[in-house]
Design a protein around this motif. Structure first.
Motif, PDB file in Angstrom:
ATOM      1  N   THR A  30     -37.141 -51.481  44.592  1.00 22.45           N
ATOM      2  CA  THR A  30     -37.922 -51.966  45.713  1.00 22.45           C
ATOM      3  C   THR A  30     -37.660 -51.071  46.907  1.00 22.45           C
ATOM      4  OG1 THR A  30     -37.657 -54.223  44.912  1.00 22.45           O
ATOM      5  CG2 THR A  30     -38.379 -53.951  47.174  1.00 22.45           C
ATOM      6  N   SER A  31     -38.720 -50.657  47.550  1.00 20.15           N
ATOM      7  CA  SER A  31     -38.545 -49.855  48.759  1.00 20.15           C
ATOM      8  C   SER A  31     -39.171 -50.605  49.927  1.00 20.15           C
ATOM      9  CB  SER A  31     -39.176 -48.479  48.599  1.00 20.15           C
ATOM     10  OG  SER A  31     -40.555 -48.604  48.446  1.00 20.15           O
ATOM     11  N   ILE A  32     -38.500 -50.521  51.039  1.00 23.16           N
ATOM     12  CA  ILE A  32     -38.965 -51.188  52.246  1.00 23.16           C
ATOM     13  C   ILE A  32     -39.132 -50.137  53.325  1.00 23.16           C
ATOM     14  CG2 ILE A  32     -38.395 -52.873  54.014  1.00 23.16           C
ATOM     15  CD1 ILE A  32     -36.659 -54.289  51.939  1.00 23.16           C
ATOM     16  N   SER A  33     -40.303 -50.107  53.917  1.00 27.53           N
ATOM     17  CA  SER A  33     -40.505 -49.170  55.021  1.00 27.53           C
ATOM     18  C   SER A  33     -40.609 -49.967  56.314  1.00 27.53           C
ATOM     19  CB  SER A  33     -41.764 -48.333  54.808  1.00 27.53           C
ATOM     20  OG  SER A  33     -42.894 -49.157  54.835  1.00 27.53           O
ATOM     21  N   VAL A  34     -39.907 -49.497  57.291  1.00 30.79           N
ATOM     22  CA  VAL A  34     -39.910 -50.161  58.585  1.00 30.79           C
ATOM     23  C   VAL A  34     -40.844 -49.390  59.496  1.00 30.79           C
ATOM     24  CG1 VAL A  34     -38.497 -50.842  60.540  1.00 30.79           C
ATOM     25  CG2 VAL A  34     -37.542 -50.911  58.235  1.00 30.79           C
ATOM     26  N   GLN A  35     -41.809 -50.076  60.025  1.00 26.35           N
ATOM     27  CA  GLN A  35     -42.763 -49.427  60.910  1.00 26.35           C
ATOM     28  C   GLN A  35     -42.298 -49.608  62.343  1.00 26.35           C
ATOM     29  OE1 GLN A  35     -46.752 -50.717  60.421  1.00 26.35           O
ATOM     30  NE2 GLN A  35     -47.570 -49.314  61.903  1.00 26.35           N
ATOM     31  N   THR A  36     -42.282 -48.515  63.055  1.00 25.71           N
ATOM     32  CA  THR A  36     -41.873 -48.544  64.446  1.00 25.71           C
ATOM     33  C   THR A  36     -42.973 -49.194  65.275  1.00 25.71           C
ATOM     34  OG1 THR A  36     -40.710 -46.478  64.062  1.00 25.71           O
ATOM     35  CG2 THR A  36     -41.042 -47.115  66.334  1.00 25.71           C
ATOM     36  N   GLU A  37     -42.565 -50.032  66.192  1.00 24.10           N
ATOM     37  CA  GLU A  37     -43.527 -50.715  67.049  1.00 24.10           C
ATOM     38  C   GLU A  37     -43.987 -49.797  68.172  1.00 24.10           C
ATOM     39  OE1 GLU A  37     -44.895 -53.810  66.814  1.00 24.10           O
ATOM     40  OE2 GLU A  37     -43.925 -53.936  64.870  1.00 24.10           O
ATOM     41  N   TYR A  38     -45.269 -49.745  68.367  1.00 27.23           N
ATOM     42  CA  TYR A  38     -45.865 -48.958  69.441  1.00 27.23           C
ATOM     43  C   TYR A  38     -46.457 -49.903  70.475  1.00 27.23           C
ATOM     44  CZ  TYR A  38     -45.531 -44.686  66.655  1.00 27.23           C
ATOM     45  OH  TYR A  38     -45.069 -43.616  65.943  1.00 27.23           O
ATOM     46  N   THR A  39     -46.359 -49.513  71.733  1.00 25.34           N
ATOM     47  CA  THR A  39     -46.931 -50.268  72.839  1.00 25.34           C
ATOM     48  C   THR A  39     -48.052 -49.439  73.439  1.00 25.34           C
ATOM     49  OG1 THR A  39     -44.733 -51.157  73.304  1.00 25.34           O
ATOM     50  CG2 THR A  39     -46.403 -51.424  75.012  1.00 25.34           C
ATOM     51  N   GLU A  40     -49.175 -50.081  73.703  1.00 27.95           N
ATOM     52  CA  GLU A  40     -50.324 -49.345  74.257  1.00 27.95           C
ATOM     53  C   GLU A  40     -50.047 -48.933  75.697  1.00 27.95           C
ATOM     54  OE1 GLU A  40     -55.195 -49.621  74.509  1.00 27.95           O
ATOM     55  OE2 GLU A  40     -54.060 -51.321  73.754  1.00 27.95           O
ATOM     56  N   VAL A  41     -50.438 -47.712  76.005  1.00 27.47           N
ATOM     57  CA  VAL A  41     -50.305 -47.179  77.361  1.00 27.47           C
ATOM     58  C   VAL A  41     -51.643 -46.586  77.783  1.00 27.47           C
ATOM     59  CG1 VAL A  41     -47.825 -46.710  77.195  1.00 27.47           C
ATOM     60  CG2 VAL A  41     -49.447 -44.947  76.524  1.00 27.47           C
ATOM     61  N   GLU A  70     -40.196 -46.680  71.378  1.00 24.68           N
ATOM     62  CA  GLU A  70     -38.945 -46.526  72.130  1.00 24.68           C
ATOM     63  C   GLU A  70     -38.328 -45.131  71.991  1.00 24.68           C
ATOM     64  OE1 GLU A  70     -38.075 -48.049  68.057  1.00 24.68           O
ATOM     65  OE2 GLU A  70     -39.354 -48.815  69.641  1.00 24.68           O
ATOM     66  N   LYS A  71     -38.759 -44.351  70.986  1.00 25.73           N
ATOM     67  CA  LYS A  71     -38.272 -42.975  70.821  1.00 25.73           C
ATOM     68  C   LYS A  71     -39.116 -41.972  71.599  1.00 25.73           C
ATOM     69  CE  LYS A  71     -36.825 -43.716  66.034  1.00 25.73           C
ATOM     70  NZ  LYS A  71     -37.065 -43.231  64.672  1.00 25.73           N
ATOM     71  N   LYS A  72     -40.057 -42.457  72.379  1.00 22.95           N
ATOM     72  CA  LYS A  72     -40.996 -41.622  73.139  1.00 22.95           C
ATOM     73  C   LYS A  72     -41.861 -40.780  72.207  1.00 22.95           C
ATOM     74  CE  LYS A  72     -39.703 -42.931  77.216  1.00 22.95           C
ATOM     75  NZ  LYS A  72     -40.536 -43.842  77.948  1.00 22.95           N
ATOM     76  N   GLU A  73     -42.273 -41.388  71.094  1.00 20.09           N
ATOM     77  CA  GLU A  73     -43.224 -40.768  70.182  1.00 20.09           C
ATOM     78  C   GLU A  73     -44.581 -41.407  70.464  1.00 20.09           C
ATOM     79  OE1 GLU A  73     -40.205 -39.954  66.446  1.00 20.09           O
ATOM     80  OE2 GLU A  73     -41.376 -41.792  66.483  1.00 20.09           O
ATOM     81  N   TYR A  74     -45.607 -40.597  70.459  1.00 18.86           N
ATOM     82  CA  TYR A  74     -46.929 -41.069  70.846  1.00 18.86           C
ATOM     83  C   TYR A  74     -47.845 -41.153  69.629  1.00 18.86           C
ATOM     84  CZ  TYR A  74     -45.571 -40.674  75.663  1.00 18.86           C
ATOM     85  OH  TYR A  74     -44.937 -40.863  76.854  1.00 18.86           O
ATOM     86  N   LYS A  75     -48.554 -42.257  69.541  1.00 15.93           N
ATOM     87  CA  LYS A  75     -49.594 -42.464  68.533  1.00 15.93           C
ATOM     88  C   LYS A  75     -50.909 -42.370  69.298  1.00 15.93           C
ATOM     89  CE  LYS A  75     -51.458 -46.156  65.631  1.00 15.93           C
ATOM     90  NZ  LYS A  75     -51.239 -47.546  65.185  1.00 15.93           N
TER      91      LYS A  75
END
Length: 98
Positions: A30-41, A70-75
């Protein structure tokens, strides 16, 4: 007497086949991927380095929505003509593969 010995041998043989078949266990991974939460700006909150990298890589691209984590990565949700895409960048304008 021969029938009794033959029957016993067959019966013991059948019991050993059944015992061997049930000893094989299936392994489940079983593999679990954790998706980082993004906040709209707003588009104004996107750093100039990211905007410059966007225009360099995708000339004529329109920034529809921007999100940051929170890592200052932009989507970035962009549209170029009638096509839409989602791209990811760090704060310095380097493209990320997600």
């Amino acid at each position: 007497m021969k029938n009794l010995i033959l029957s016993a041998a067959i019966l013991l043989g059948m019991m050993s086949i059944d015992a061997n078949a049930s000893t094989h266990a299936k392994e489940i991974k079983t593999s679990i991927s954790v998706q980082t939460e993004y906040t709209e700006v707003t588009a104004d909150a996107v750093p100039a380095a990211v905007k410059t990298a966007l225009q360099t890589a995708y000339p004529g691209a329109k920034l529809d929505k921007a999100f940051v984590n929170e890592k200052k990565e932009y989507k970035l949700e962009i549209s170029v003509g009638d096509q839409k895409a989602t791209v990811y960048s760090d704060v310095n304008g380097n493209w990320l593969k997600i």
